[in-house]
Write a protein that holds these residues in place. Structure first.
Motif, PDB file in Angstrom:
ATOM      1  N   HIS A 131     -56.326  92.839  89.060  1.00 15.38           N
ATOM      2  CA  HIS A 131     -55.363  93.914  88.784  1.00 15.38           C
ATOM      3  C   HIS A 131     -53.988  93.552  89.350  1.00 15.38           C
ATOM      4  CE1 HIS A 131     -59.058  96.797  88.747  1.00 15.38           C
ATOM      5  NE2 HIS A 131     -59.117  95.891  87.815  1.00 15.38           N
ATOM      6  N   TYR A 134     -52.356  90.916  87.095  1.00 10.56           N
ATOM      7  CA  TYR A 134     -51.746  91.395  85.842  1.00 10.56           C
ATOM      8  C   TYR A 134     -50.486  92.203  86.127  1.00 10.56           C
ATOM      9  CZ  TYR A 134     -55.851  89.660  83.410  1.00 10.56           C
ATOM     10  OH  TYR A 134     -56.822  88.838  82.903  1.00 10.56           O
ATOM     11  N   GLU A 135     -50.474  92.944  87.236  1.00 15.20           N
ATOM     12  CA  GLU A 135     -49.260  93.699  87.575  1.00 15.20           C
ATOM     13  C   GLU A 135     -48.100  92.752  87.883  1.00 15.20           C
ATOM     14  OE1 GLU A 135     -50.809  96.344  90.544  1.00 15.20           O
ATOM     15  OE2 GLU A 135     -51.634  97.695  89.006  1.00 15.20           O
ATOM     16  N   LEU A 137     -47.584  90.013  86.528  1.00 21.63           N
ATOM     17  CA  LEU A 137     -47.131  89.461  85.247  1.00 21.63           C
ATOM     18  C   LEU A 137     -46.482  90.517  84.364  1.00 21.63           C
ATOM     19  CD1 LEU A 137     -50.097  87.036  84.571  1.00 21.63           C
ATOM     20  CD2 LEU A 137     -47.729  86.422  85.059  1.00 21.63           C
TER      21      LEU A 137
END
Lengths: 150, 150
Positions: A131, A134-135, A137
């Protein structure tokens, strides 16, 4: 570390891809790397569908990463095409090398080139490292992902 | 209430579908029901893709619900095909009628018939009523859904 290639997967890549899918706390209970038969049928279905982009990352001749990108045309958000990322895996030897970032950046760039307006993915609630990844990115964890096994 | 029909959408259904997409707290800021041009192009992309099932629910000649079902062949989970549900909407007049349940049950049954092993969807974290609805239908909110607008 400069010779990384991200290219479309071929049937010859299946053993390496399935080994990566299985080498994962969740995947180990869900995969059967000792029997590739169901994966070979699935690979043909993927190959036959022009909206599927099953990719491998190869470094020094070794398959070290994979992901699948799917383009979904839709009506909502003014007729947006969505891109969905599934089955992202990085070989254990390559974790921390930036390969995950390169794979996702490839997927985002390709989605944009193919006319998508939105990239989405779901990540198991227990994968808190993923998580944060992805944050970093630029993704926003704005949704809940629901699954129903048939 | 017995004459409900769930059928594939046609171009003639676009005004009613887009009106439902826009008649929603989140959708109202994202849609343009006054200009159907982008939706008509998107509808052609959906029609051209055999993995897309864009459906409408019709009662007494009125379009009262919609959803889109997409089949995604994949390698993970022993070569499972996933079904993804997007853009579920029920007309304001029909809320509470059980139509949402009928639409999702249609999608689950059809996914099974088409060989999918998993049905998935994401729901905005703010839609808590929707979350309870999907849990009642057997879905597990096991994932976080990440989005990146391009």
């Amino acid at each position: 570390m400069n010779d990384l290639q991200i290219r479309r997967a071929t049937a010859d890549d299946l053993p390496a891809i399935v080994a990566m899918l299985a080498d994962d706390p969740l995947g180990s209970t869900r995969e059967s790397p000792e029997d590739l038969t169901p994966y070979r049928s699935a690979f043909r279905r993927i190959e036959d569908d022009p909206q599927q982009h099953l990719m491998v990352a190869v470094r020094d001749g070794r398959t070290v990463g994979t992901l699948q990108l799917t383009l979904i045309p839709g009506l909502s958000r003014k007729g947006s095409t969505r891109a969905v990322i599934e089955a992202v895996r990085v070989h254990a030897d390559e974790r921390g090398s930036g390969l995950g970032t390169q794979l996702i950046e490839w997927a985002v760039d390709t989605s944009r080139e193919l006319g998508a307006n939105l990239v989405q993915l779901t990540s198991d609630a227990g994968r808190t490292d993923a998580h944060r990844f992805y944050e970093r990115l630029g993704f926003t964890g704005s949704h809940l992902g629901f699954k129903l096994q048939l």
